[in-house]
Design a protein around this motif. Structure first.
Motif, PDB file in Angstrom:
ATOM      1  N   ALA A   3     -10.411   2.178  -4.841  1.00  0.00           N
ATOM      2  CA  ALA A   3      -9.721   2.668  -6.382  1.00  0.00           C
ATOM      3  C   ALA A   3      -9.186   2.047  -7.491  1.00  0.00           C
ATOM      4  CB  ALA A   3      -8.946   3.770  -5.156  1.00  0.00           C
ATOM      5  N   VAL A   4      -9.603   2.467  -8.764  1.00  0.00           N
ATOM      6  CA  VAL A   4      -8.542   1.258  -9.751  1.00  0.00           C
ATOM      7  C   VAL A   4      -7.150   0.949  -9.245  1.00  0.00           C
ATOM      8  CG1 VAL A   4      -8.387   1.918 -11.946  1.00  0.00           C
ATOM      9  CG2 VAL A   4     -10.327   2.485 -11.076  1.00  0.00           C
ATOM     10  N   LYS A   5      -6.771   2.534  -8.922  1.00  0.00           N
ATOM     11  CA  LYS A   5      -4.857   2.744  -8.922  1.00  0.00           C
ATOM     12  C   LYS A   5      -4.641   0.899  -7.524  1.00  0.00           C
ATOM     13  CE  LYS A   5      -4.362   6.104  -5.580  1.00  0.00           C
ATOM     14  NZ  LYS A   5      -3.443   7.225  -5.960  1.00  0.00           N
ATOM     15  N   ARG A   6      -5.462   0.507  -6.577  1.00  0.00           N
ATOM     16  CA  ARG A   6      -5.906  -0.686  -5.846  1.00  0.00           C
ATOM     17  C   ARG A   6      -6.150  -1.648  -6.317  1.00  0.00           C
ATOM     18  NH1 ARG A   6      -7.184   3.443  -1.053  1.00  0.00           N
ATOM     19  NH2 ARG A   6      -5.464   5.281  -0.816  1.00  0.00           N
ATOM     20  N   ILE A   7      -6.454  -1.969  -7.507  1.00  0.00           N
ATOM     21  CA  ILE A   7      -7.516  -2.895  -7.505  1.00  0.00           C
ATOM     22  C   ILE A   7      -6.148  -4.017  -7.071  1.00  0.00           C
ATOM     23  CG2 ILE A   7      -8.236  -4.592  -9.526  1.00  0.00           C
ATOM     24  CD1 ILE A   7      -9.919  -2.166 -10.581  1.00  0.00           C
ATOM     25  N   LYS A   8      -5.095  -4.134  -8.409  1.00  0.00           N
ATOM     26  CA  LYS A   8      -4.062  -5.041  -8.134  1.00  0.00           C
ATOM     27  C   LYS A   8      -3.081  -5.068  -6.992  1.00  0.00           C
ATOM     28  CE  LYS A   8      -2.722  -4.318 -12.627  1.00  0.00           C
ATOM     29  NZ  LYS A   8      -1.456  -3.798 -14.075  1.00  0.00           N
ATOM     30  N   THR A   9      -3.229  -4.196  -6.266  1.00  0.00           N
ATOM     31  CA  THR A   9      -2.707  -4.072  -4.379  1.00  0.00           C
ATOM     32  C   THR A   9      -3.964  -4.589  -4.335  1.00  0.00           C
ATOM     33  OG1 THR A   9      -1.254  -1.952  -5.102  1.00  0.00           O
ATOM     34  CG2 THR A   9      -2.123  -2.964  -2.384  1.00  0.00           C
ATOM     35  N   ALA A  10      -5.008  -5.190  -4.184  1.00  0.00           N
ATOM     36  CA  ALA A  10      -5.753  -5.777  -3.103  1.00  0.00           C
ATOM     37  C   ALA A  10      -6.107  -6.646  -3.253  1.00  0.00           C
ATOM     38  CB  ALA A  10      -7.445  -4.896  -3.542  1.00  0.00           C
ATOM     39  N   GLY A  11      -6.269  -7.055  -4.290  1.00  0.00           N
ATOM     40  CA  GLY A  11      -6.182  -8.820  -4.829  1.00  0.00           C
ATOM     41  C   GLY A  11      -5.358  -8.927  -4.398  1.00  0.00           C
ATOM     42  N   LEU A  12      -3.346  -8.595  -4.887  1.00  0.00           N
ATOM     43  CA  LEU A  12      -2.451  -9.831  -3.942  1.00  0.00           C
ATOM     44  C   LEU A  12      -2.752  -9.657  -2.810  1.00  0.00           C
ATOM     45  CD1 LEU A  12      -0.096 -10.495  -5.445  1.00  0.00           C
ATOM     46  CD2 LEU A  12       0.905  -8.245  -4.849  1.00  0.00           C
ATOM     47  N   ILE A  13      -3.165  -8.520  -2.321  1.00  0.00           N
ATOM     48  CA  ILE A  13      -3.122  -8.955  -0.732  1.00  0.00           C
ATOM     49  C   ILE A  13      -4.003 -10.041  -0.284  1.00  0.00           C
ATOM     50  CG2 ILE A  13      -3.538  -7.607   1.847  1.00  0.00           C
ATOM     51  CD1 ILE A  13      -2.805  -4.987   0.989  1.00  0.00           C
ATOM     52  N   ALA A  14      -5.469 -10.111  -0.951  1.00  0.00           N
ATOM     53  CA  ALA A  14      -6.150 -11.047  -0.565  1.00  0.00           C
ATOM     54  C   ALA A  14      -5.895 -12.449  -0.952  1.00  0.00           C
ATOM     55  CB  ALA A  14      -7.596 -10.524  -1.618  1.00  0.00           C
TER      56      ALA A  14
END
Length: 488
Positions: free
Chosen positions: A151-162
């Motif tokens: 989801a677009v709103k989760r891109i930054k979160t997913a990248g940071l977690i990774a």
């Protein structure tokens, strides 16, 4: 269907062409042949080159960081989870080599830095060369399991977690091989790698790379630029492990050759992708230049069309459309500057009778002669243009010209038409073709319009015809003044 369309526009899903496949096969064969030739002599010791390992690691880290960044950029654009996994794989290999070089004995200190034990560097090599194929396997698995984009709103979160996850794994592994150095199995003795091979840990690492390579080839078959050169990178990594296991010791011929294979593995993907980026950039520049040329041609064509749309097809002088546009501008200019504006309406006398008697071809020829007589006359008066108004009617706009100047123009135009010497046997006015002119001139006020000027000029034209034709009439201050050609 939408998913396929989205992927077809990704940089990393560009299909691999036949030339790229030939080059990739040539590179892989070169790695294989050189490795095969080195293998029998892999344990031969060479001179210890101190700057080699720091330089090699720097190149490797830079290549893997750049590859990771490019893959992460593509993840942000496409929201494809497998690309995030592959980006993290390259981030892991870039980060894990940093403690590897710092703990390597004899590079920065005799026993290594940051709490290094005698087994720390070799265990970091195992985690490095075992972690990369595991990351490739995770990439293949996520490609099978993850069908929908992040989801677009989760891109930054997913990248940071990774990123945080990779950093945490690398840090924990560093703690394991330093603080737990004495608890780990001993897989190197006095720089000799034979124990690594005989312990079974080395073959496990080798097997992981082989499985990753075979699955990558089986799933993707090098159909895209990414998967083609990723296959070459995994193959080079496999050859790196092979030579390392049979090199016997550090700074041997096999050891140096293995490091070279690592460099190839770290750079082929980024080099191939940058090559594709450059091709896309060149194509973009060429398309832009072509677009600009097309735009210029379109603008030129539009200008020609505009000119054609404002020119009368028969007479070649400006037409009614051009007259209307010019009149609107002239009205505004007269109001803004407080200068007089004159409009003249001109009618060819008894032209229907001329057409009926001489025919339409002669009639068209006569209109052309009249139009050019008016045009040539207008050239001698500043800010004056003649137009074909419609049928046998013409119009003239004289900017910054008062009623007297307009009347002089009208009389010159009338004489110019008579001087053409076109016979008109059906005319009740003259034996030659003639015109009648009606004009109106004034400094326009805010409430005045172009239609008002035309109405006054039309009334003056009517007065000229009523007075016998072949003459000029002027509407001024509500009065009509007719210039008789016999006394003018």
């Amino acid at each position: 269907m939408l998913e396929i369309t989205r992927e077809s526009h990704q940089l990393l899903h560009i299909p691999s062409g036949s030339t790229q496949k030939r080059v990739a096969i040539w590179v892989a064969l070169s790695i294989f042949v050189v490795s095969l030739l080195v293998l029998p002599f892999g344990s031969r010791m060479l001179i210890e080159i101190k700057p080699f390992l720091p330089g090699f690691i720097s190149w490797f880290v830079l290549g893997d960081f750049l590859t990771s960044y490019l893959l992460f950029s593509q993840f942000r654009a496409t929201r494809s989870l497998p690309l995030l996994v592959l980006s993290c794989t390259y981030l892991y290999t870039a980060l894990i080599t940093i403690p590897h070089i710092l703990t390597f004995p004899g590079v920065f200190s005799e026993t290594g830095l940051i709490g290094a034990g005698d087994q720390s560097a070799v265990w970091l090599w195992v985690l490095w060369h075992g972690g990369f194929p595991i990351g490739i396997l995770l990439y293949l698995w996520s490609g099978r399991k993850s069908a929908s984009p992040v989801a677009v709103k989760r891109i930054k979160t997913a990248g940071l977690i990774a990123v945080l996850l990779v950093l945490g794994i690398v840090f924990l592994l560093y703690l394991l091989v330093t603080l737990g150095n004495d608890m780990l199995p001993r897989i190197i003795q006095k720089g000799n790698f034979r124990v690594l091979l005989e312990s079974g840990i080395g073959p496990v690492v080798w097997g992981l790379n082989l499985v990753a390579l075979l699955l990558l080839l089986w799933v993707h078959r090098g159909r895209s630029v990414l998967h083609l050169w990723l296959s070459v990178a995994v193959f080079a990594f496999l050859m790196d492990v092979t030579l390392t296991l049979y090199s016997g010791a550090r700074y041997s011929l096999g050891w140096y050759a293995a490091r070279t294979n690592s460099l190839i593995s770290a750079t082929v993907v980024i080099c191939s992708l940058m090559y594709e980026v450059n091709k896309l950039y060149v194509r973009l520049i060429r398309n832009r230049e072509q677009l600009l040329r097309s735009r210029m041609r379109l603008e030129e064509a539009n200008e020609r069309l505009t000119r054609l749309s404002e020119v009368d097809g028969l007479t070649g002088i400006p037409n009614r459309r051009a007259f209307d546009e010019k009149l609107d501008k002239a009205v505004q200019a007269s109001k803004a500057e407080g200068t007089p504006l004159s409009v003249l309406l001109i009618d060819v006398d008894h032209f229907k009778a001329y057409n009926d008697h001489y025919g339409h071809l002669r009639g068209d020829h006569a209109l052309k002669r009249v139009a050019w007589a008016l045009m040539e006359t207008s050239i001698t008066f500043p800010h004056t243009t003649a137009y074909r108004y419609g049928g046998e009617e013409f119009a003239v706009i004289m900017e910054k010209g008062d009623s007297e100047q307009a009347a002089i123009f009208g009389e010159h135009a009338r004489k110019a038409v008579v001087s053409l010497g076109l016979p008109h046997e059906q005319s009740r006015t003259s034996s030659l073709l003639s015109i009648s002119v009606g004009l109106h001139s004034r400094v326009l006020e805010e409430q005045d319009t172009g239609d008002g000027l035309l109405e006054q000029a039309d009334q003056a034209l009517y007065r000229a015809k009523e007075s016998g034709r072949n003459r000029v009439a002027k509407a001024e201050d509500g009065l009509m003044h007719v210039y008789d050609q016999k006394t003018s």
